[in-house]
Design a protein around this motif. Sequence first.
Motif, PDB file in Angstrom:
ATOM      1  N   SER A 171       0.799  -1.227   0.000  1.00  0.00           N
ATOM      2  CA  SER A 171       0.000   0.000   0.000  1.00  0.00           C
ATOM      3  C   SER A 171       0.830   1.275   0.000  1.00  0.00           C
ATOM      4  O   SER A 171       0.326   2.342  -0.356  1.00  0.00           O
ATOM      5  CB  SER A 171      -0.950   0.005   1.211  1.00  0.00           C
ATOM      6  N   ARG A 172       2.094   1.205   0.399  1.00  0.00           N
ATOM      7  CA  ARG A 172       2.985   2.371   0.397  1.00  0.00           C
ATOM      8  C   ARG A 172       4.322   1.990  -0.232  1.00  0.00           C
ATOM      9  O   ARG A 172       4.706   0.823  -0.237  1.00  0.00           O
ATOM     10  CB  ARG A 172       3.232   2.853   1.825  1.00  0.00           C
ATOM     11  N   PRO A 173       5.061   2.966  -0.723  1.00  0.00           N
ATOM     12  CA  PRO A 173       6.417   2.657  -1.201  1.00  0.00           C
ATOM     13  C   PRO A 173       7.289   2.141  -0.055  1.00  0.00           C
ATOM     14  O   PRO A 173       7.037   2.433   1.120  1.00  0.00           O
ATOM     15  CB  PRO A 173       6.929   4.008  -1.713  1.00  0.00           C
ATOM     16  N   GLN A 174       8.306   1.379  -0.421  1.00  0.00           N
ATOM     17  CA  GLN A 174       9.299   0.894   0.540  1.00  0.00           C
ATOM     18  C   GLN A 174      10.586   1.699   0.375  1.00  0.00           C
ATOM     19  O   GLN A 174      10.853   2.235  -0.705  1.00  0.00           O
ATOM     20  CB  GLN A 174       9.584  -0.591   0.297  1.00  0.00           C
ATOM     21  N   TYR A 175      11.379   1.733   1.437  1.00  0.00           N
ATOM     22  CA  TYR A 175      12.632   2.490   1.405  1.00  0.00           C
ATOM     23  C   TYR A 175      13.742   1.637   2.028  1.00  0.00           C
ATOM     24  O   TYR A 175      13.623   1.171   3.162  1.00  0.00           O
ATOM     25  CB  TYR A 175      12.493   3.797   2.183  1.00  0.00           C
ATOM     26  N   ASN A 176      14.819   1.445   1.267  1.00  0.00           N
ATOM     27  CA  ASN A 176      15.935   0.633   1.728  1.00  0.00           C
ATOM     28  C   ASN A 176      17.172   1.511   1.873  1.00  0.00           C
ATOM     29  O   ASN A 176      17.480   2.317   0.989  1.00  0.00           O
ATOM     30  CB  ASN A 176      16.191  -0.504   0.734  1.00  0.00           C
ATOM     31  N   THR A 177      17.901   1.349   2.954  1.00  0.00           N
ATOM     32  CA  THR A 177      19.037   2.230   3.248  1.00  0.00           C
ATOM     33  C   THR A 177      20.324   1.852   2.505  1.00  0.00           C
ATOM     34  O   THR A 177      21.348   2.513   2.667  1.00  0.00           O
ATOM     35  CB  THR A 177      19.342   2.210   4.763  1.00  0.00           C
ATOM     36  N   TRP A 178      20.266   0.819   1.674  1.00  0.00           N
ATOM     37  CA  TRP A 178      21.484   0.257   1.093  1.00  0.00           C
ATOM     38  C   TRP A 178      22.293   1.238   0.257  1.00  0.00           C
ATOM     39  O   TRP A 178      23.465   1.505   0.530  1.00  0.00           O
ATOM     40  CB  TRP A 178      21.130  -0.980   0.268  1.00  0.00           C
ATOM     41  N   ASN A 224      10.658  15.544   1.943  1.00  0.00           N
ATOM     42  CA  ASN A 224      10.595  15.721   0.492  1.00  0.00           C
ATOM     43  C   ASN A 224       9.265  15.272  -0.104  1.00  0.00           C
ATOM     44  O   ASN A 224       9.138  15.145  -1.322  1.00  0.00           O
ATOM     45  CB  ASN A 224      11.750  14.968  -0.165  1.00  0.00           C
ATOM     46  N   GLY A 225       8.277  15.051   0.761  1.00  0.00           N
ATOM     47  CA  GLY A 225       6.923  14.803   0.285  1.00  0.00           C
ATOM     48  C   GLY A 225       6.601  13.370  -0.093  1.00  0.00           C
ATOM     49  O   GLY A 225       5.594  13.125  -0.772  1.00  0.00           O
ATOM     50  N   PHE A 226       7.430  12.417   0.347  1.00  0.00           N
ATOM     51  CA  PHE A 226       7.145  11.010   0.091  1.00  0.00           C
ATOM     52  C   PHE A 226       6.429  10.414   1.296  1.00  0.00           C
ATOM     53  O   PHE A 226       6.727  10.779   2.445  1.00  0.00           O
ATOM     54  CB  PHE A 226       8.442  10.236  -0.179  1.00  0.00           C
ATOM     55  N   PRO A 227       5.504   9.488   1.089  1.00  0.00           N
ATOM     56  CA  PRO A 227       4.763   8.919   2.221  1.00  0.00           C
ATOM     57  C   PRO A 227       5.598   7.905   2.983  1.00  0.00           C
ATOM     58  O   PRO A 227       6.363   7.142   2.379  1.00  0.00           O
ATOM     59  CB  PRO A 227       3.570   8.233   1.542  1.00  0.00           C
ATOM     60  N   PRO A 228       5.505   7.871   4.306  1.00  0.00           N
ATOM     61  CA  PRO A 228       6.221   6.832   5.047  1.00  0.00           C
ATOM     62  C   PRO A 228       5.633   5.463   4.737  1.00  0.00           C
ATOM     63  O   PRO A 228       4.461   5.327   4.412  1.00  0.00           O
ATOM     64  CB  PRO A 228       5.975   7.222   6.517  1.00  0.00           C
ATOM     65  N   GLY A 229       6.468   4.451   4.815  1.00  0.00           N
ATOM     66  CA  GLY A 229       6.037   3.071   4.583  1.00  0.00           C
ATOM     67  C   GLY A 229       6.955   2.140   5.338  1.00  0.00           C
ATOM     68  O   GLY A 229       7.311   2.416   6.485  1.00  0.00           O
ATOM     69  N   VAL A 230       7.396   1.075   4.722  1.00  0.00           N
ATOM     70  CA  VAL A 230       8.370   0.182   5.330  1.00  0.00           C
ATOM     71  C   VAL A 230       9.766   0.723   5.041  1.00  0.00           C
ATOM     72  O   VAL A 230      10.080   1.074   3.902  1.00  0.00           O
ATOM     73  CB  VAL A 230       8.236  -1.245   4.764  1.00  0.00           C
ATOM     74  N   ILE A 231      10.602   0.795   6.075  1.00  0.00           N
ATOM     75  CA  ILE A 231      12.004   1.169   5.888  1.00  0.00           C
ATOM     76  C   ILE A 231      12.863  -0.031   6.262  1.00  0.00           C
ATOM     77  O   ILE A 231      12.605  -0.700   7.266  1.00  0.00           O
ATOM     78  CB  ILE A 231      12.383   2.430   6.709  1.00  0.00           C
ATOM     79  N   MET A 232      13.852  -0.330   5.424  1.00  0.00           N
ATOM     80  CA  MET A 232      14.700  -1.499   5.612  1.00  0.00           C
ATOM     81  C   MET A 232      16.113  -1.061   5.960  1.00  0.00           C
ATOM     82  O   MET A 232      16.748  -0.356   5.178  1.00  0.00           O
ATOM     83  CB  MET A 232      14.729  -2.350   4.345  1.00  0.00           C
ATOM     84  N   ILE A 233      16.601  -1.495   7.124  1.00  0.00           N
ATOM     85  CA  ILE A 233      17.981  -1.235   7.524  1.00  0.00           C
ATOM     86  C   ILE A 233      18.839  -2.354   6.954  1.00  0.00           C
ATOM     87  O   ILE A 233      18.627  -3.527   7.263  1.00  0.00           O
ATOM     88  CB  ILE A 233      18.102  -1.185   9.053  1.00  0.00           C
ATOM     89  N   ASP A 234      19.798  -2.009   6.136  1.00  0.00           N
ATOM     90  CA  ASP A 234      20.544  -3.041   5.414  1.00  0.00           C
ATOM     91  C   ASP A 234      21.799  -3.480   6.165  1.00  0.00           C
ATOM     92  O   ASP A 234      21.958  -3.216   7.355  1.00  0.00           O
ATOM     93  CB  ASP A 234      20.851  -2.571   3.985  1.00  0.00           C
ATOM     94  N   ASP A 235      22.685  -4.154   5.468  1.00  0.00           N
ATOM     95  CA  ASP A 235      23.798  -4.917   6.032  1.00  0.00           C
ATOM     96  C   ASP A 235      24.812  -4.050   6.781  1.00  0.00           C
ATOM     97  O   ASP A 235      25.040  -2.894   6.446  1.00  0.00           O
ATOM     98  CB  ASP A 235      24.477  -5.668   4.888  1.00  0.00           C
ATOM     99  N   ASN A 236      25.457  -4.676   7.778  1.00  0.00           N
ATOM    100  CA  ASN A 236      26.557  -4.148   8.590  1.00  0.00           C
ATOM    101  C   ASN A 236      26.063  -3.343   9.788  1.00  0.00           C
ATOM    102  O   ASN A 236      26.722  -2.420  10.245  1.00  0.00           O
ATOM    103  CB  ASN A 236      27.537  -3.319   7.766  1.00  0.00           C
ATOM    104  N   TRP A 237      24.935  -3.763  10.347  1.00  0.00           N
ATOM    105  CA  TRP A 237      24.400  -3.155  11.574  1.00  0.00           C
ATOM    106  C   TRP A 237      24.924  -3.871  12.828  1.00  0.00           C
ATOM    107  O   TRP A 237      24.765  -3.367  13.945  1.00  0.00           O
ATOM    108  CB  TRP A 237      22.866  -3.208  11.568  1.00  0.00           C
ATOM    109  N   ALA A 238      25.525  -5.061  12.638  1.00  0.00           N
ATOM    110  CA  ALA A 238      26.025  -5.848  13.772  1.00  0.00           C
ATOM    111  C   ALA A 238      27.549  -5.870  13.783  1.00  0.00           C
ATOM    112  O   ALA A 238      28.205  -5.518  12.798  1.00  0.00           O
ATOM    113  CB  ALA A 238      25.485  -7.276  13.704  1.00  0.00           C
ATOM    114  N   ASP A 239      28.122  -6.331  14.888  1.00  0.00           N
ATOM    115  CA  ASP A 239      29.582  -6.433  14.979  1.00  0.00           C
ATOM    116  C   ASP A 239      30.128  -7.477  14.018  1.00  0.00           C
ATOM    117  O   ASP A 239      31.235  -7.334  13.486  1.00  0.00           O
ATOM    118  CB  ASP A 239      29.990  -6.793  16.411  1.00  0.00           C
ATOM    119  N   TYR A 240      29.369  -8.564  13.818  1.00  0.00           N
ATOM    120  CA  TYR A 240      29.766  -9.610  12.878  1.00  0.00           C
ATOM    121  C   TYR A 240      28.531 -10.455  12.574  1.00  0.00           C
ATOM    122  O   TYR A 240      27.496 -10.361  13.248  1.00  0.00           O
ATOM    123  CB  TYR A 240      30.915 -10.467  13.424  1.00  0.00           C
TER     124      TYR A 240
END
Length: 536
Positions: free
Chosen positions: A136-143, A165-181
């Motif tokens: 139902s909404r656009p998705q946003y990926n941080t990659w 910037n006028g885009f609707p919030p939806g699902v945001i995806m936090i991509d790789d390298n958020w952990a120590d390993y």
Amino acid sequence: MRYTAKTRLLLTLLICTVTVQLRAQTSITVKPGEKWFGGAVNDAHLMPFKEGYNLNMYGDTRGNQAAPLLLSTTGRFIWSEEPFKFAFENNKLVITETSAALIIDSAGKTLQQAFKNAAKRFFPSKNMLPDTLLFSRPQYNTWIELVYNQNQKDILNYARSIIDNGFPPGVIMIDDNWADYYGRFDFRADRFTNAAAMIDTLHNMGFKVMLWISPFVSPDTEVYRELLAKRLLLFDNSGDANKSWDKADKPVIISWWNGYSSVLDFTNPEAKAWFQGRLDHMVKTYHLDGFKFDAGDADFYPANALSFKKATPNEHSRLWGEIGLNYPLNEYRAMWKMGGEPLVERLRDKQHSWTDLQKLIPHLTTAGLLGYQFTCPDMIGGGEFGSFIGRDRLDEELVVRSAQCSALMPMMQFSVAPWRVLSKQNLTAVKKAVDIRAKYTPYIMQLVKLSAKTGEPIARSMEYQYPNQGYTDVKGQFMLGDRYLVAPMIAKTGKKTVYLPKGTWKNDLGKQVKGPAKIEMEVAADRLPVFELVKN
């Protein structure tokens, strides 16, 4: 003797279905005019298959979704419970290297009937949906914006920029390298001062939050040693094809795009329970909503691997898919034999190029033919980060046309920030594409819910919807359900050829057009051509 209608149907199915037991080779003559599709989604731009094409699906799903299924425009389909090799040679479909019986069914007369017959028998839809916010909404990926520098400050800035910037919030995806390993399931303290507060902030802004994960574990780490001691990893046969799992003592270390890692063994219920426990820990501790399940490709499960229960590389990939069934907010990039399930699939990373943009439609519609209806095109503008390196300037027109191509597909996903890379005029064009999606979202949601019940594709190839009318090679347009023909501009020429089937159609400019017709048109920079069928 008189037969009931049900009995006659069963007799017809028996006559039209042939089960071929294991043999060295099965050769099927291609009928005059018959065209074939199926196998691996990432080869869909090569479909219908031409003479000389071949693929061994054992351990090779082309880095995307796949299934042991081939379908033809004359209504035939071929299924096996295990991967097989197939080739088109001398006007024959030749199948070899089988490890399970082949089902050859000729009960249908069209591609659509072949799909429905196969789906009903082998991958019926479960009448369940992934999280509907993905549609139902656009998705946003941080990659693309952050690549391996995922961090709390920049993730929040990216989210704020979406709204500013006028885009609707939806699902945001936090991509790789958020952990120590890999294998450690906590946010790294040097980049995330308070990850739970960050996710709470994102929730308050109107987002749901997904986190990138993989089945890999970094070697020589605390978690690795724990899992090795518990025998929850894949083991190496050390060159001995006869070695049993219980006798193996060295873990498999595989090479993947981020180095070298051991791999969790999901044939072992204890490994599956451990992994799901860590995911549930992330949900509870950090308030996450779901996960982006990356990797899991069949080719990451090598031939020398020993598992708790014997399994093909393809089966390991399928087991990776089963984990996502516990989380309605999910996304996969690699999959095997999970059609009909409430799993979100994404097309393989595409380069920032017109050539790869032109693959989106055939790839997405072929995913539907394999039962993967809840499929997202790749990130708008491309998701293969290497093609962005060293570019002084992106092709702005390509980003705009990519957004338009995705706008009326089941989902659309941003990664590169349009407001950062586009001129004001081109940013306006992208926002218009988002507005177009909002206009059609009620219809898209109807199709999504219907697909969960019937399994029918949301986005359909022209051959699927209008069989045997000369549309098998039309790859620049698709049907959204049975009502809208979508013909995005996917070449830099600005000129588009649209093939309208029989009927009365109304285009997005309000003009009625009678079909069948071949229309040559120029497409304005901010236009997504859509034709509504108003009368058959």
